[in-house]
Write a protein that holds these residues in place. Structure first.
Motif, mmCIF file in Angstrom:
data_model
loop_
_atom_site.group_PDB
_atom_site.id
_atom_site.type_symbol
_atom_site.label_atom_id
_atom_site.label_comp_id
_atom_site.label_asym_id
_atom_site.label_seq_id
_atom_site.Cartn_x
_atom_site.Cartn_y
_atom_site.Cartn_z
ATOM 1 N N THR A 85 0.812 -1.225 0.000
ATOM 2 C CA THR A 85 0.000 0.000 0.000
ATOM 3 C C THR A 85 0.844 1.272 0.000
ATOM 4 O OG1 THR A 85 -0.125 -0.101 2.421
ATOM 5 C CG2 THR A 85 -1.926 -1.131 1.174
ATOM 6 N N GLY A 86 2.166 1.130 -0.036
ATOM 7 C CA GLY A 86 3.030 2.299 -0.057
ATOM 8 C C GLY A 86 3.176 2.986 1.280
ATOM 9 N N ARG A 87 2.963 2.253 2.382
ATOM 10 C CA ARG A 87 3.070 2.848 3.713
ATOM 11 C C ARG A 87 4.093 2.099 4.567
ATOM 12 N NH1 ARG A 87 -2.938 4.627 5.870
ATOM 13 N NH2 ARG A 87 -3.593 5.762 4.020
ATOM 14 N N THR A 88 5.197 1.767 3.964
ATOM 15 C CA THR A 88 6.205 0.975 4.667
ATOM 16 C C THR A 88 6.716 1.691 5.906
ATOM 17 O OG1 THR A 88 6.912 0.063 2.536
ATOM 18 C CG2 THR A 88 8.380 -0.245 4.405
ATOM 19 N N GLU A 89 7.005 2.971 5.779
ATOM 20 C CA GLU A 89 7.559 3.711 6.909
ATOM 21 C C GLU A 89 6.567 3.778 8.061
ATOM 22 O OE1 GLU A 89 9.146 8.198 7.940
ATOM 23 O OE2 GLU A 89 9.151 7.521 5.850
ATOM 24 N N GLN A 90 5.292 4.049 7.750
ATOM 25 C CA GLN A 90 4.276 4.118 8.801
ATOM 26 C C GLN A 90 4.112 2.787 9.511
ATOM 27 O OE1 GLN A 90 4.131 5.378 5.735
ATOM 28 N NE2 GLN A 90 2.493 6.908 5.523
ATOM 29 N N VAL A 91 4.143 1.694 8.727
ATOM 30 C CA VAL A 91 3.987 0.367 9.328
ATOM 31 C C VAL A 91 5.187 0.037 10.216
ATOM 32 C CG1 VAL A 91 3.895 -2.105 8.819
ATOM 33 C CG2 VAL A 91 2.472 -0.517 7.530
ATOM 34 N N LEU A 92 6.383 0.382 9.771
ATOM 35 C CA LEU A 92 7.569 0.125 10.583
ATOM 36 C C LEU A 92 7.500 0.883 11.913
ATOM 37 C CD1 LEU A 92 10.381 0.200 7.865
ATOM 38 C CD2 LEU A 92 9.786 -1.741 9.305
ATOM 39 N N LYS A 93 7.050 2.117 11.864
ATOM 40 C CA LYS A 93 6.895 2.879 13.112
ATOM 41 C C LYS A 93 5.843 2.236 14.006
ATOM 42 C CE LYS A 93 8.249 7.405 11.243
ATOM 43 N NZ LYS A 93 7.778 8.781 10.922
ATOM 44 N N GLY A 94 4.732 1.798 13.385
ATOM 45 C CA GLY A 94 3.694 1.123 14.165
ATOM 46 C C GLY A 94 4.183 -0.176 14.781
ATOM 47 N N LEU A 95 4.946 -0.949 14.015
ATOM 48 C CA LEU A 95 5.496 -2.202 14.538
ATOM 49 C C LEU A 95 6.469 -1.936 15.690
ATOM 50 C CD1 LEU A 95 6.140 -4.192 11.241
ATOM 51 C CD2 LEU A 95 4.520 -4.801 13.049
ATOM 52 N N ALA A 96 7.238 -0.863 15.560
ATOM 53 C CA ALA A 96 8.176 -0.512 16.636
ATOM 54 C C ALA A 96 7.413 -0.211 17.924
ATOM 55 C CB ALA A 96 9.023 0.682 16.226
ATOM 56 N N ARG A 97 6.334 0.554 17.828
ATOM 57 C CA ARG A 97 5.522 0.861 19.013
ATOM 58 C C ARG A 97 4.862 -0.397 19.557
ATOM 59 N NH1 ARG A 97 3.584 4.987 15.717
ATOM 60 N NH2 ARG A 97 1.579 3.901 15.589
ATOM 61 N N TYR A 98 4.327 -1.210 18.651
ATOM 62 C CA TYR A 98 3.597 -2.407 19.062
ATOM 63 C C TYR A 98 4.502 -3.362 19.835
ATOM 64 C CZ TYR A 98 1.311 -6.949 18.692
ATOM 65 O OH TYR A 98 0.773 -8.178 18.981
ATOM 66 N N TYR A 99 5.668 -3.684 19.286
ATOM 67 C CA TYR A 99 6.531 -4.662 19.939
ATOM 68 C C TYR A 99 7.187 -4.101 21.200
ATOM 69 C CZ TYR A 99 5.852 -8.180 16.396
ATOM 70 O OH TYR A 99 5.277 -9.131 15.597
ATOM 71 N N ALA A 100 7.412 -2.796 21.242
ATOM 72 C CA ALA A 100 7.905 -2.190 22.479
ATOM 73 C C ALA A 100 6.843 -2.295 23.571
ATOM 74 C CB ALA A 100 8.283 -0.736 22.240
ATOM 75 N N GLY A 101 5.582 -2.038 23.199
ATOM 76 C CA GLY A 101 4.496 -2.162 24.164
ATOM 77 C C GLY A 101 4.304 -3.593 24.631
ATOM 78 N N GLN A 102 4.380 -4.542 23.701
ATOM 79 C CA GLN A 102 4.236 -5.946 24.073
ATOM 80 C C GLN A 102 5.371 -6.403 24.977
ATOM 81 O OE1 GLN A 102 1.498 -8.078 23.262
ATOM 82 N NE2 GLN A 102 0.790 -6.004 22.888
ATOM 83 N N ALA A 103 6.574 -5.924 24.699
ATOM 84 C CA ALA A 103 7.713 -6.281 25.551
ATOM 85 C C ALA A 103 7.522 -5.750 26.965
ATOM 86 C CB ALA A 103 9.009 -5.731 24.950
ATOM 87 N N ARG A 104 6.998 -4.537 27.074
ATOM 88 C CA ARG A 104 6.772 -3.946 28.387
ATOM 89 C C ARG A 104 5.702 -4.719 29.161
ATOM 90 N NH1 ARG A 104 5.645 0.561 26.685
ATOM 91 N NH2 ARG A 104 3.373 0.583 26.880
ATOM 92 N N LEU A 105 4.603 -5.061 28.491
ATOM 93 C CA LEU A 105 3.533 -5.803 29.153
ATOM 94 C C LEU A 105 3.992 -7.207 29.542
ATOM 95 C CD1 LEU A 105 0.394 -4.775 27.050
ATOM 96 C CD2 LEU A 105 0.973 -4.071 29.367
ATOM 97 N N ASN A 106 4.724 -7.867 28.661
ATOM 98 C CA ASN A 106 5.201 -9.220 28.967
ATOM 99 C C ASN A 106 6.176 -9.210 30.143
ATOM 100 O OD1 ASN A 106 3.671 -10.318 26.901
ATOM 101 N ND2 ASN A 106 5.333 -10.232 25.407
ATOM 102 N N LYS A 107 6.998 -8.166 30.213
ATOM 103 C CA LYS A 107 7.928 -8.054 31.333
ATOM 104 C C LYS A 107 7.170 -7.885 32.643
ATOM 105 C CE LYS A 107 11.858 -5.356 33.025
ATOM 106 N NZ LYS A 107 12.760 -4.191 32.768
#
Length: 347
Positions: A85-107
């Motif tokens: 869809t031509g939104r690679t940068e936006q998705v990468l930023k979203g993935l960065a937030r998502y996995y950081a949040g998941q790491a925090r919750l899992n910890k």
């Protein structure tokens, strides 16, 4: 086969790639820069594997990440969607937030499980020492002083054995359950199963639902940011939900949107979010800032889940400490009462 990266490493990779793409650096050159850290680590190996794939085979960043084996399948799918869809940068930023949040919750979850397990282990050791070493000494002393411990005055000693034994068994069982949960939580599939079971426990149910809601909105935010239609985004986000009640509401919301109802109205009708948060979606739809509102909601729900986990952890400490105090106190008092009776008789 390569070992999948930890959530924080995935977050760091996605965030760095987003910054490199924003600076006009392509995936092949960007992964080369990330792999040239001079420090041997899983992150370095992952970036190097992605770079080598792009260098040798070409293709997309999503293909390279998937072929490397270091990245979660979900992250690869999201990245592929963003590239389409031509939104690679936006998705990468979203993935960065998502996995950081998941790491925090899992910890937080691991800490919430580890601390009670350690405290219960200490309780078990203390109770075991009381039963195996302390009470037998009192029993032998009383037998020597009174010629036996069968008299009514010494039944207290038996109470101590019963109370200590029952407390030890209960402590050992709970500790074993927590250790098993800690081991199972090391994998994504294991965490999903744990949440499904914990949902049925009254005290844990609220925390599980808030964590599920946080993960649902994170995923919904990612799919909307990738350019997917609202209907497809809702269905995809519903797939990651393990909480039964929330999953039904999420699926019903997706069906309503498929039938032609606006996303914000479907969320409000199905009571997927609390009314205040659902109204934020209505405001976002009217102002044309729906994606920003969903992003904000994902952050709010993530913070709420973290606070709920902290409250649960804070409740566990005094409860376990109280149980330890009562069990040890009753056991010791039961051991001392016959001695008090003897001293009273002598006096």
């Amino acid at each position: 086969m390569a070992q999948e990266l930890q959530h924080m490493a995935v977050s760091a990779f996605c965030e760095n790639m987003a910054m490199l793409l924003n600076a006009g650096i392509g995936p092949e050159e960007g992964t080369a820069l990330l792999s040239d850290t001079g420090v041997e680590s899983e992150f370095h190996d992952a970036a190097d594997a992605v770079h080598k794939y792009l260098e040798e085979n070409g293709g997309t960043l999503a293909d390279a990440c998937e072929a490397s084996g270091y990245f979660p399948a979900y992250a690869c799918r999201m990245l592929a969607t963003g590239e389409m869809t031509g939104r690679t940068e936006q998705v990468l930023k979203g993935l960065a937030r998502y996995y950081a949040g998941q790491a925090r919750l899992n910890k937080q979850v691991r800490s919430a499980v580890t601390y009670p397990a350690v405290l219960l282990f200490i309780m078990a050791v203390i109770l075991a020492v009381l039963l195996a070493q302390v009470l037998p000494v009192f029993s032998r002393v009383y037998a020597t002083m009174a010629g036996g411990t069968a008299a009514a005055g010494y039944r207290y000693l038996q109470v101590g054995y019963v109370v200590g034994g029952v407390a030890l068994v209960i402590t050992a069982i709970i500790a074993a359950v927590l250790v098993a949960a800690l081991v199972q939580s090391r994998t994504a599939e294991g965490r999903m199963k744990l949440e499904s079971r914990a949902e049925r426990v009254p005290v844990l149910g609220e925390v599980v639902r808030k964590r599920a809601l946080a993960r649902y909105t994170w995923v919904l935010d990612l799919y909307l940011a990738s350019g997917m239609p609202a209907e497809d985004s809702l269905r995809a986000a519903a797939e990651v939900v393990t909480c039964g009640q929330l999953k039904k509401a999420a699926q019903a919301c997706a069906d309503a949107v498929a039938a032609g109802k606006p996303l914000e109205e479907a969320v409000l009708e199905q009571q997927l979010f609390e009314p205040l948060y659902a109204r934020m979606l209505v405001t976002g739809a009217k102002s044309g800032t729906m994606e920003q509102v969903v992003t904000r909601l994902s952050e709010l729900f993530s913070d709420d889940a973290a606070e709920a986990t902290d409250r649960l952890t804070g409740l566990v400490e005094p409860v376990l400490s109280g149980l330890l105090t009562v069990a040890v106190g009753v056991t010791l008092v039961a051991a001392m009462l016959p001695l008090v009776g003897m001293l009273g008789a002598i006096g």
